[in-house]
Design an enzyme around this catalytic site. Sequence first.
Site, mmCIF file in Angstrom:
data_model
loop_
_atom_site.group_PDB
_atom_site.id
_atom_site.type_symbol
_atom_site.label_atom_id
_atom_site.label_comp_id
_atom_site.label_asym_id
_atom_site.label_seq_id
_atom_site.Cartn_x
_atom_site.Cartn_y
_atom_site.Cartn_z
ATOM 1 N N GLU A 335 0.803 -1.233 0.000
ATOM 2 C CA GLU A 335 0.000 0.000 0.000
ATOM 3 C C GLU A 335 0.838 1.286 0.000
ATOM 4 O OE1 GLU A 335 -3.873 -1.415 2.565
ATOM 5 O OE2 GLU A 335 -2.085 -0.928 3.696
HETATM 6 C C1 TNX Z 1 -4.306 -3.906 4.756
HETATM 7 S S1 TNX Z 1 -2.582 -6.287 4.635
HETATM 8 C C2 TNX Z 1 -3.036 -3.675 5.230
HETATM 9 C C3 TNX Z 1 -2.841 -3.272 6.620
HETATM 10 C C4 TNX Z 1 -4.138 -3.106 7.333
HETATM 11 C C5 TNX Z 1 -5.065 -4.220 6.945
HETATM 12 C C6 TNX Z 1 -6.361 -4.232 7.700
HETATM 13 C C7 TNX Z 1 -1.589 -5.233 4.285
HETATM 14 C C8 TNX Z 1 -0.356 -5.701 3.699
HETATM 15 N N1 TNX Z 1 -1.903 -3.964 4.516
HETATM 16 O O1 TNX Z 1 -2.085 -2.093 6.673
HETATM 17 O O2 TNX Z 1 -3.895 -3.125 8.693
HETATM 18 O O3 TNX Z 1 -5.345 -4.117 5.583
HETATM 19 O O4 TNX Z 1 -7.100 -5.371 7.402
#
Ligand code: TNX
Length: 525
Positions: A335
């Site tokens: 992300e």
């Molecule tokens: C996505 S999973 C994210 C996290 C969040 C999560 C909540 C991932 C690699 N990144 O930063 O905590 O969703 O479900």
Amino acid sequence: MNNTIVKRFIFCALFFTAITTQISCTPTDLAKTNVIPKPVSVVADGGAFDLTDQTNIFVQGESADLKNIGQYLADKLNPSTGLGIEVKSTEAEPASGNIYLALTANDQELGDEGYILKISEKLVSLTANKPAGLFYGIQTIRQLLPPQVDFASAQKASWKLPTGTIRDFPAYGYRGSMLDVARHFFGIDDVKNYLDQLAYYKMNVLHLHLSDDQGWRIEIKSWPNLTAHGGKTEVGGGEGGFYTQEQYTDIVKYAQERYITIIPEIDMPGHTNAASASYPELNGNGKTPDLYTGTEVGFSTLDTKKEITYKFIDDVIRELAAITPGEYLHIGGDESHATKLEDYIPFMNRVQDMVIAHGKKVLAWDEIALATLKPNTVVQYWAKAENAIKGVAQGAKVLMSPAANAYLDMQYDSTSIYGLHWAAYIEVDKGYNWDPAKLVPEIKRENIFGIEAPLWTETVGARNEAEYLIFPRLLGYAEIGWTPSELRNWDEYKVRLASHGERMKAMNINFYPSKLVPWNTTEKK
Ligand code: TNX
């Protein structure tokens, strides 16, 4: 009928019920026991081994590993049984009435983690190629005893093991969970408690998400402000916290004693607000950010163009590699919406080389497959199958954590008090009913590194809250990782799971009492 006859009839009926309940209660059929994860092969022969105050655990030779494993079992059995089981070393099989742990000549199929448990009316004999196999075998012994064994205080029960032979080994070599200690900080005791729980279900990795926008949780001696400032808060504005390197080392050692590898994650180039708030020169936006206590994602980035950023990362990786005996360091990579793709790719390429230069291998979330994967880099599939497929195309192994199947922070249903539901609602059956090797056609069995169930902690900040999301789903993920998929079936599993309700209660685990699991039927037994 006069009154006496009625009374006699009632007495007989009660007596008969008591007797039959007693009989159905005595665990003399090894094939009907409720071990989770389900063993690969079980052959029952209908008898029982009695644990008595004469029973001791004999380990072969003077190996410290074997003595520790024997002691681990004794420490789990003694408080509830009160049998005062001791650990002794021996050169040959011990006398009748004892438990024997030994390493045997190489049995290829068992691998490093498999074991053979032979229980006769005279002896409990546990053998394996490697100590890890014995460690998993003693978890099976614990689960073959009545659930009262899991209390920390003295209990009354009939301490019998059903006789027969179990031959058991895992489907996947990586069976893990992740704990996000960045969104909410969890102290050492909580982490150790989780390690105990993971060990009971034969899991062998705990991935610690040690940094995120809301907090930096591991002491880095060359950049002290990361924890002095960046560790000071958490989601919702609580006081946060961090592990000193000595405390982290203590966690690693505690995990090693349970045959669990700690994989530390430093998330980058996004999820870095806490780092930039502590050292503004790292910030890709050129501003001095405040500490962040919300739950948005994708707004922060390191400055991928400045050398100071790479000096920083090199120091962090060097210090972390020095205190991490496991092979892998996790570098996040997810992300990074505030980082341009043309900056993200060279950044991830360069950081992979830095990890390798410090003698470690790379694990990262699936977006890393957009970059050039170095040999041995493992891609953790969480969101986009197309990224994982790109990883496979580059020859990488895939760690399976698909959010819609394996995220422990997903709510069970719309009434769940904790958790999120951006990926799915994951009831206990949905969490169990999937096969990592059949989820994405392009990701085949041979491409799969293992399975990991992550707990993100935006919505949970205390042990009992975390447990509500983790349990009972964790048991299903443990079984997916260990038991061949052709031996798994929800209708059979849910009955075994129900019997673990009593065990989880005995261990004070705050589990979600899903309506899909027939808890009461086994509790009455
Ligand atoms: C996505 S999973 C994210 C996290 C969040 C999560 C909540 C991932 C690699 N990144 O930063 O905590 O969703 O479900």
